[in-house]
Design a protein around this motif. Structure first.
Motif, PDB file in Angstrom:
ATOM      1  N   PRO A   1       1.183  -1.120  -0.159  1.00  0.00           N
ATOM      2  CA  PRO A   1      -0.072  -0.042   0.059  1.00  0.00           C
ATOM      3  C   PRO A   1       1.213   0.697  -0.294  1.00  0.00           C
ATOM      4  O   PRO A   1       1.895   1.358   1.385  1.00  0.00           O
ATOM      5  CB  PRO A   1      -1.013  -0.144   0.941  1.00  0.00           C
ATOM      6  N   THR A   2       0.950   1.868  -0.365  1.00  0.00           N
ATOM      7  CA  THR A   2       1.040   3.651  -0.745  1.00  0.00           C
ATOM      8  C   THR A   2       0.800   4.475  -0.937  1.00  0.00           C
ATOM      9  O   THR A   2      -0.843   4.451  -1.588  1.00  0.00           O
ATOM     10  CB  THR A   2       2.018   3.297  -2.108  1.00  0.00           C
ATOM     11  N   MET A   3       0.821   5.635  -0.850  1.00  0.00           N
ATOM     12  CA  MET A   3       0.326   6.942  -1.265  1.00  0.00           C
ATOM     13  C   MET A   3       1.225   7.540  -2.899  1.00  0.00           C
ATOM     14  O   MET A   3       0.387   8.911  -2.620  1.00  0.00           O
ATOM     15  CB  MET A   3       0.505   7.956  -0.518  1.00  0.00           C
TER      16      MET A   3
ATOM     17  N   HIS B   1       9.088   6.344  -3.870  1.00  0.00           N
ATOM     18  CA  HIS B   1      11.378   6.548  -3.770  1.00  0.00           C
ATOM     19  C   HIS B   1      11.482   5.115  -4.031  1.00  0.00           C
ATOM     20  O   HIS B   1      10.540   4.279  -3.831  1.00  0.00           O
ATOM     21  CB  HIS B   1      11.261   7.320  -3.459  1.00  0.00           C
TER      22      HIS B   1
ATOM     23  N   HIS C   1       9.207   2.791  -1.362  1.00  0.00           N
ATOM     24  CA  HIS C   1       8.549   1.862  -1.787  1.00  0.00           C
ATOM     25  C   HIS C   1       9.592   0.934  -2.555  1.00  0.00           C
ATOM     26  O   HIS C   1       8.264  -0.132  -2.016  1.00  0.00           O
ATOM     27  CB  HIS C   1       7.513   3.120  -2.346  1.00  0.00           C
TER      28      HIS C   1
ATOM     29  N   LEU D   1       9.928  -2.365  -1.188  1.00  0.00           N
ATOM     30  CA  LEU D   1       8.990  -3.214  -0.698  1.00  0.00           C
ATOM     31  C   LEU D   1       8.612  -3.912  -1.531  1.00  0.00           C
ATOM     32  O   LEU D   1       8.088  -5.261  -2.267  1.00  0.00           O
ATOM     33  CB  LEU D   1       7.822  -1.961   0.203  1.00  0.00           C
TER      34      LEU D   1
ATOM     35  N   PHE E   1       5.283  -3.340   4.935  1.00  0.00           N
ATOM     36  CA  PHE E   1       5.555  -1.950   5.058  1.00  0.00           C
ATOM     37  C   PHE E   1       6.433  -1.661   5.738  1.00  0.00           C
ATOM     38  O   PHE E   1       7.140  -2.534   6.332  1.00  0.00           O
ATOM     39  CB  PHE E   1       3.744  -2.183   6.257  1.00  0.00           C
ATOM     40  N   GLY E   2       6.930  -0.091   5.733  1.00  0.00           N
ATOM     41  CA  GLY E   2       8.570   0.411   6.086  1.00  0.00           C
ATOM     42  C   GLY E   2       8.209   0.530   7.531  1.00  0.00           C
ATOM     43  O   GLY E   2       6.784   1.030   8.349  1.00  0.00           O
TER      44      GLY E   2
ATOM     45  N   LYS F   1      10.229   2.636   8.899  1.00  0.00           N
ATOM     46  CA  LYS F   1       9.920   3.849   8.510  1.00  0.00           C
ATOM     47  C   LYS F   1       9.167   4.702   9.384  1.00  0.00           C
ATOM     48  O   LYS F   1       9.243   6.209  10.226  1.00  0.00           O
ATOM     49  CB  LYS F   1      10.196   4.451   6.888  1.00  0.00           C
ATOM     50  N   ASP F   2       8.020   3.931   9.640  1.00  0.00           N
ATOM     51  CA  ASP F   2       6.496   4.429   9.839  1.00  0.00           C
ATOM     52  C   ASP F   2       6.490   3.024  10.787  1.00  0.00           C
ATOM     53  O   ASP F   2       5.243   2.103  10.784  1.00  0.00           O
ATOM     54  CB  ASP F   2       5.385   4.144   8.960  1.00  0.00           C
TER      55      ASP F   2
ATOM     56  N   PRO G   1      13.293  -2.277   5.780  1.00  0.00           N
ATOM     57  CA  PRO G   1      14.480  -1.428   6.221  1.00  0.00           C
ATOM     58  C   PRO G   1      13.575  -0.208   5.964  1.00  0.00           C
ATOM     59  O   PRO G   1      13.310  -0.069   5.327  1.00  0.00           O
ATOM     60  CB  PRO G   1      15.561  -2.594   6.402  1.00  0.00           C
ATOM     61  N   THR G   2      14.396   0.835   7.007  1.00  0.00           N
ATOM     62  CA  THR G   2      13.946   2.297   6.055  1.00  0.00           C
ATOM     63  C   THR G   2      15.162   2.374   5.278  1.00  0.00           C
ATOM     64  O   THR G   2      16.696   2.238   6.184  1.00  0.00           O
ATOM     65  CB  THR G   2      14.583   3.137   7.698  1.00  0.00           C
ATOM     66  N   VAL G   3      15.060   3.170   4.520  1.00  0.00           N
ATOM     67  CA  VAL G   3      16.216   3.394   3.551  1.00  0.00           C
ATOM     68  C   VAL G   3      16.116   4.312   3.146  1.00  0.00           C
ATOM     69  O   VAL G   3      15.345   5.660   3.356  1.00  0.00           O
ATOM     70  CB  VAL G   3      15.176   3.106   1.575  1.00  0.00           C
TER      71      VAL G   3
ATOM     72  N   LEU H   1      14.250   8.564   3.487  1.00  0.00           N
ATOM     73  CA  LEU H   1      13.407   8.702   2.333  1.00  0.00           C
ATOM     74  C   LEU H   1      12.010   9.065   2.459  1.00  0.00           C
ATOM     75  O   LEU H   1      10.922   7.916   3.545  1.00  0.00           O
ATOM     76  CB  LEU H   1      13.605   7.233   0.826  1.00  0.00           C
TER      77      LEU H   1
HETATM   78  P1  AMP Z   1       3.448   6.089   2.229  1.00  0.00           P
HETATM   79  O1  AMP Z   1       3.400   6.343   0.634  1.00  0.00           O
HETATM   80  O2  AMP Z   1       4.171   7.127   2.812  1.00  0.00           O
HETATM   81  O3  AMP Z   1       2.045   6.024   3.180  1.00  0.00           O
HETATM   82  O4  AMP Z   1       4.428   4.850   2.281  1.00  0.00           O
HETATM   83  C1  AMP Z   1       3.789   3.472   2.176  1.00  0.00           C
HETATM   84  C2  AMP Z   1       4.742   2.766   3.015  1.00  0.00           C
HETATM   85  O5  AMP Z   1       5.971   2.721   2.115  1.00  0.00           O
HETATM   86  C3  AMP Z   1       4.498   2.700   4.108  1.00  0.00           C
HETATM   87  O6  AMP Z   1       4.571   1.265   4.445  1.00  0.00           O
HETATM   88  C4  AMP Z   1       5.812   3.436   4.108  1.00  0.00           C
HETATM   89  O7  AMP Z   1       6.025   3.087   6.068  1.00  0.00           O
HETATM   90  C5  AMP Z   1       7.206   2.978   3.717  1.00  0.00           C
HETATM   91  N1  AMP Z   1       8.401   3.840   2.766  1.00  0.00           N
HETATM   92  C6  AMP Z   1       8.201   4.970   3.400  1.00  0.00           C
HETATM   93  N2  AMP Z   1       9.151   5.490   3.331  1.00  0.00           N
HETATM   94  C7  AMP Z   1      10.160   4.609   3.545  1.00  0.00           C
HETATM   95  C8  AMP Z   1      11.635   4.084   3.813  1.00  0.00           C
HETATM   96  N3  AMP Z   1      11.971   6.008   3.830  1.00  0.00           N
HETATM   97  N4  AMP Z   1      11.582   3.348   3.940  1.00  0.00           N
HETATM   98  C9  AMP Z   1      10.803   1.967   3.857  1.00  0.00           C
HETATM   99  N5  AMP Z   1       9.861   2.331   3.344  1.00  0.00           N
HETATM  100  C10 AMP Z   1       9.359   3.457   3.894  1.00  0.00           C
END
Ligand code: AMP
Length: 283
Positions: free
Chosen positions: A26-28, A32, A35, A38, A144-145, A147-148, A172-174, A182
């Motif tokens: 799932p993303t918004m 980058h 995403h 994942l 899921f990342g 990061k959150d 892991p957080t990238v 990111l």
């Molecule tokens: P978002 O589009 O911000 O809702 O993020 C979609 C998914 O990507 C979520 O599970 C976030 O935790 C993950 N995500 C966003 N930024 C990063 C990052 N820098 N490293 C790893 N996962 C990320």
């Protein structure tokens, strides 16, 4: 790559071959490398990969944040095509929240702190849309990342509580080479703000340093991070936390594991970051 607008289209693609396993990311959008990492993880573990791109209005508690959120669908679709994604759902708002919509999913206790306290209604928006995504895609695994970090904890809680038949996988957080995590919001930063935004990672790694030297006191960890954020003129602290990674309650006594997290405004852009330290931590 199949690009679907409606739930019916997603279901038709999803069930074309019922024996295939699906991984969902799932993303918004405004994608980058975080995403895409994942997506690659999902690609490696499943027969088929689905991605949703939906800027979920009900998880934004500030109208300006929703309006400013970057959108670049054509570029996103090209990136996903190159990763071998099978199905992308890009619904309109009415498809996710049809007229008269009135059903929400809310996780109660662990949403009272950190991001939940700072952004009222945020996690109710997240869990509602994630529950809907799980129902529409019926994936075997969802990605899921870290990061959150609180989002991971909240989604895991929802899956456990409501018995969703899937596995949550956390990547892991990238980070940028200089340490900045990111985020789609990074592209809203001006050049000076981009430099100042490093203060989040500096604060986390300074607290990590004292942890590695044996400091286990939550308030000392929080104070270290607070002081570093306070020294950056372009940054305004929203919160710092040194919490139990499971309950997300602030640590006051010695602990083996800690989730350091913080939220900081850099100019008008609100950024978050975290590090998990101690037994079993991967950072
Ligand atoms: P978002 O589009 O911000 O809702 O993020 C979609 C998914 O990507 C979520 O599970 C976030 O935790 C993950 N995500 C966003 N930024 C990063 C990052 N820098 N490293 C790893 N996962 C990320």
């Amino acid at each position: 790559m199949n690009v679907a607008k409606t739930i019916a289209e997603v279901r038709a693609a999803r069930w074309q071959d019922p024996l295939r396993t699906w991984g969902l990311v799932p993303t918004m959008g405004a994608l980058h490398e975080g995403h895409l990492a994942l997506v690659r993880h999902a690609r490696a573990e499943n027969d088929r990969v689905g991605v949703s791109i939906f800027v979920n209005p009900i998880q934004f508690n500030r109208r300006g944040d929703l309006d400013a959120y970057p959108r670049q669908l054509e570029r996103d679709l090209a990136l996903l095509e190159a990763e071998g994604v099978d199905l992308v759902w890009t619904p309109d708002e009415d498809e996710v929240y049809p007229p008269g919509f009135q059903t929400y999913v809310a996780v109660e206790t662990i949403t009272q702190v950190l991001e939940g306290a700072a952004r009222p209604g945020h996690f109710r928006g997240v869990t509602t849309v994630v529950a809907k995504l799980f129902n529409v895609f019926e994936p075997a695994r969802a990605y899921f990342g870290q990061k959150d970090a609180q989002q991971v904890a909240v989604v895991r809680q929802m899956v456990r509580d409501l018995g969703f038949n899937l596995e949550i996988v956390v990547g892991p957080t990238v980070r940028e080479p200089d340490g900045l995590a990111l985020s789609s919001r990074n592209r809203l930063l001006g050049p000076d703000e981009r430099q100042a935004a490093l203060v989040l990672y500096h604060a986390l790694t300074a607290a990590q340093d004292i942890w590695q030297r044996g400091v286990r006191d939550g308030s000392a960890l929080r104070e270290t991070m607070r002081a570093i954020i306070g020294a950056e003129p372009l940054a305004r602290l929203d919160y710092v936390s040194a919490a139990d990674p499971i309950t997300l309650q602030e640590l006051h006594n010695e602990a083996d594991r800690v989730l350091l997290s913080l939220a900081v405004f850099v100019g008008r852009v609100r950024l978050i970051d975290n590090l998990l330290l101690g037994d079993g931590a991967n950072e």
